[in-house]
Write a protein that holds these residues in place. Structure first.
Motif, PDB file in Angstrom:
ATOM      1  N   SER A 235       0.810  -1.223   0.000  1.00 57.81           N
ATOM      2  CA  SER A 235       0.000   0.000   0.000  1.00 57.81           C
ATOM      3  C   SER A 235       0.842   1.271   0.000  1.00 57.81           C
ATOM      4  O   SER A 235       0.381   2.330   0.439  1.00 57.81           O
ATOM      5  N   GLY A 236       2.078   1.183  -0.468  1.00 61.02           N
ATOM      6  CA  GLY A 236       2.941   2.361  -0.515  1.00 61.02           C
ATOM      7  C   GLY A 236       3.452   2.808   0.830  1.00 61.02           C
ATOM      8  O   GLY A 236       3.934   3.931   0.971  1.00 61.02           O
ATOM      9  N   GLN A 247       5.693   7.110   4.260  1.00 61.54           N
ATOM     10  CA  GLN A 247       5.359   6.450   3.000  1.00 61.54           C
ATOM     11  C   GLN A 247       6.634   5.952   2.316  1.00 61.54           C
ATOM     12  O   GLN A 247       7.726   6.471   2.560  1.00 61.54           O
ATOM     13  N   LEU A 248       6.471   4.957   1.447  1.00 60.79           N
ATOM     14  CA  LEU A 248       7.643   4.450   0.723  1.00 60.79           C
ATOM     15  C   LEU A 248       8.325   5.567  -0.056  1.00 60.79           C
ATOM     16  O   LEU A 248       9.553   5.608  -0.155  1.00 60.79           O
ATOM     17  N   ASP A 270      -6.598   0.096  -1.357  1.00 56.96           N
ATOM     18  CA  ASP A 270      -5.477   1.029  -1.413  1.00 56.96           C
ATOM     19  C   ASP A 270      -5.204   1.548  -2.818  1.00 56.96           C
ATOM     20  O   ASP A 270      -4.523   2.558  -2.987  1.00 56.96           O
ATOM     21  N   ILE A 271      -5.753   0.882  -3.858  1.00 54.46           N
ATOM     22  CA  ILE A 271      -5.513   1.308  -5.235  1.00 54.46           C
ATOM     23  C   ILE A 271      -6.772   1.234  -6.097  1.00 54.46           C
ATOM     24  O   ILE A 271      -6.820   1.831  -7.179  1.00 54.46           O
ATOM     25  N   ARG A 272      -7.810   0.551  -5.643  1.00 49.02           N
ATOM     26  CA  ARG A 272      -9.022   0.345  -6.445  1.00 49.02           C
ATOM     27  C   ARG A 272      -9.806   1.654  -6.568  1.00 49.02           C
ATOM     28  O   ARG A 272     -10.320   2.181  -5.581  1.00 49.02           O
ATOM     29  N   SER A 273      -9.944   2.160  -7.774  1.00 49.20           N
ATOM     30  CA  SER A 273     -10.659   3.405  -8.029  1.00 49.20           C
ATOM     31  C   SER A 273     -12.165   3.168  -7.965  1.00 49.20           C
ATOM     32  O   SER A 273     -12.701   2.374  -8.745  1.00 49.20           O
ATOM     33  N   PRO A 274     -12.889   3.845  -7.069  1.00 52.60           N
ATOM     34  CA  PRO A 274     -14.349   3.680  -7.037  1.00 52.60           C
ATOM     35  C   PRO A 274     -15.006   4.020  -8.370  1.00 52.60           C
ATOM     36  O   PRO A 274     -15.940   3.316  -8.798  1.00 52.60           O
ATOM     37  N   ASP A 275     -14.547   5.057  -9.036  1.00 50.93           N
ATOM     38  CA  ASP A 275     -15.176   5.447 -10.302  1.00 50.93           C
ATOM     39  C   ASP A 275     -14.953   4.394 -11.387  1.00 50.93           C
ATOM     40  O   ASP A 275     -15.881   4.069 -12.147  1.00 50.93           O
ATOM     41  N   GLU A 307      -4.805   9.827  -5.721  1.00 48.96           N
ATOM     42  CA  GLU A 307      -3.460  10.294  -5.378  1.00 48.96           C
ATOM     43  C   GLU A 307      -2.434   9.181  -5.533  1.00 48.96           C
ATOM     44  O   GLU A 307      -1.339   9.395  -6.068  1.00 48.96           O
ATOM     45  N   MET A 308      -2.796   7.976  -5.066  1.00 46.94           N
ATOM     46  CA  MET A 308      -1.876   6.852  -5.185  1.00 46.94           C
ATOM     47  C   MET A 308      -1.612   6.507  -6.651  1.00 46.94           C
ATOM     48  O   MET A 308      -0.476   6.210  -7.041  1.00 46.94           O
ATOM     49  N   ALA A 309      -2.654   6.565  -7.476  1.00 44.94           N
ATOM     50  CA  ALA A 309      -2.492   6.232  -8.893  1.00 44.94           C
ATOM     51  C   ALA A 309      -1.507   7.172  -9.576  1.00 44.94           C
ATOM     52  O   ALA A 309      -0.720   6.744 -10.436  1.00 44.94           O
TER      53      ALA A 309
END
Length: 504
Positions: A235-236, A247-248, A270-275, A307-309
């Motif tokens: 999860s970074g 954070q990493l 941690d990375i799955r975009s709701p949209d 942000e993570m993407a």
């Protein structure tokens, strides 16, 4: 990596100054110079009062230690003003002190810096003044003067060596570490930064107070630079606690100066975009959250994953995902299958569906993400008609969960996300009838048929009734579950996914 190719930052250096803050510029310049040469650097300097260390961002680690002065015993304002004067290199009347370093005793300095030296365990200590030199000597260490530090050859033995951290979601960090050791013959450890009710195994635990403690973080730097060649960040997250920022991305400068290779690993939210999930999955929980809490969670995830993407797009190392659905969000990612301990998750003694009224188990770690509220009205209806006995499990220890699943007839897992996860694999390993909503795009990414019956919130009742109508057919599917788990989720495929990066 050959020993002669190891960069200087495998070497740790501590720069100690016993000069007050106003006379410390030269010492800090020495710390910055050593950082530029590639060292990992800790700078210890006096401070007025206790100060919370600021994250270094992967640069020089600065600890401002509260060291005693001759004014400490003075009463009231005199003591306060005198101490502040020492730390600003001026006396109470504003005149410059002739010998500011002499206001510290070596014993006082030694007492304050000792814990940091022990945690960081440097290869070399640089003393920037006589008092600092004497303080270091009192601790049984030898110091060199500014400009005299020389790196020594260091190798990681054994190499490669992997560190996974710092989530350990569902115990997977620990499970992947064991898989890498068993099937790739590579040393591996994991960090768990928070406590779980299920009591998962972990190699290195960090409670909340550890995560923010600079002593813990410095000890993690020392251990990592001495014994790790590869870091897999879940999860970074950082592996040095909050020392660099948490954070990493904050740890990467220090890791890369030392030649430590980094990779990213994502578990789900941690990375799955709701949209994106709304676009691709009909029953996405993010489409129309029913409660205020779930709507707020969706907005939080929308912001965090966006942000993570952006950061992942700029990351130049490997990326792994624990479930195949996440390739929707990280197309370049490699699937790192979750691991199930087949020695622990053995087939249940009871043949599934032999009871007239079968036991149906659902264990949602996060009901919103499992679709629990969408399927439970149907399950309660089936139970009221005497067709099933429904058990919803929450917050039970792992050892107890094993027994409950082994005794179940049917195990339900995901119904809105579209993937299959740890619980589905555990149910299959235990020989239970597994039912979940595994989207076709996910099934197509797995090179074998997943022996889990397909159902969604609209069809769950129909599917369970069909199982009761043809129990032999359902038992036949369940009988193939353990072989599927052995093929994809006993750790061998996970080790195979990581080994090219670890040996590359």
């Amino acid at each position: 990596m050959p020993e002669q190719d190891l960069p200087a930052a495998r070497n740790r250096v501590v720069v100690v100054s016993a000069a007050p803050a106003g006379a410390v510029q030269a010492a800090r310049a020495e710390a910055d110079r050593l950082l530029a040469e590639g060292y990992s650097v800790l700078f210890l300097t006096p401070a007025f009062g206790k100060r919370k260390p600021e994250p270094s961002g992967g640069g020089v680690h600065v600890i401002e230690a509260r060291v005693g002065t001759a004014f400490d015993a003075a009463p009231g304002a005199l003591g306060k003003l005198g101490r502040k004067a020492v730390l600003t290199t001026r006396n109470a009347r504003g005149k410059a002190l002739r010998d500011p370093a002499a206001t510290w005793t070596a014993a006082d300095v030694a007492a304050e810096i000792a814990p940091y030296l022990d945690a960081y365990d440097p290869d070399v200590v640089v003393a920037c003044d006589k008092t600092a030199e004497k303080a270091v000597a009192k601790l049984g260490r030898t110091a060199v003067g500014p400009g005299r530090a020389e790196p020594r050859a260091k190798a990681v033995d054994p190499a490669p060596s992997l560190l996974i951290g710092s989530n350990n979601n569902a115990g997977m960090g620990y499970a992947w570490a064991r898989a890498v050791e068993q099937y790739a013959g590579i040393r591996a450890r994991n960090i768990q930064k928070k406590s779980y009710a299920f009591g998962y195994g972990s190699d290195i635990k960090a409670e909340d107070q550890d995560w923010v403690d600079p002593l813990w973080g410095l000890a993690r730097v020392a251990d990592t630079l001495d014994s790790v060649t590869h870091v897999l960040s879940e999860s970074g997250l950082a592996v040095f606690g909050r020392l660099n920022g948490g954070q990493l991305a904050d740890d990467l400068p220090e890791l890369r100066r030392a030649g430590v290779r980094g990779a990213l690993l994502f578990h789900g939210s941690d990375i799955r975009s709701p949209d994106r999930h709304i676009e691709l999955y009909r029953h996405s929980p993010f489409r129309d959250p029913a409660t205020v809490e779930d709507r707020e969670l969706t907005e939080v995830l929308r912001a965090k994953t966006a942000e993570m993407a952006k950061w992942v797009a700029d990351f130049d190392g490997p990326v792994f995902v624990s479930t195949p659905d996440l390739i929707d969000d990280v197309p370049q990612a490699t699937w790192l299958p979750v691991v199930v301990d087949l020695d622990q998750w053995t087939a249940g003694a009871r043949t599934p569906l032999e009871r007239e009224v079968p036991v149906v188990v659902h264990a949602p770690s996060r009901p919103f993400m499992k679709g629990s509220d969408l399927i439970e009205p149907t399950l309660r209806d089936l139970e009221s008609r005497g067709l099933i006995e429904y058990r919803r499990l929450e917050h039970i220890p792992q050892a107890e969960l094993v027994g409950v699943v082994q005794d179940a007839d049917i195990v339900l897992d995901h119904f809105v996300i579209g993937n299959y996860g740890v619980m589905t694999c555990q149910a299959m390993a235990a020989g239970r009838v597994s039912i979940a909503n595994i989207d076709r795009r996910v099934r197509d990414r797995v090179p074998a048929q997943i022996p889990t019956l397909q159902a969604d919130p609209d069809t769950i009742g129909e599917v369970i009734e069909s199982v009761l109508a043809d129990r032999d057919a359902a038992r036949a599917v369940a009988a193939t579950g353990r072989a599927f788990v052995r093929e994809f989720h006993d750790g061998r495929k996970s080790a195979e996914a990581l080994e090219p990066w670890l040996r590359g």
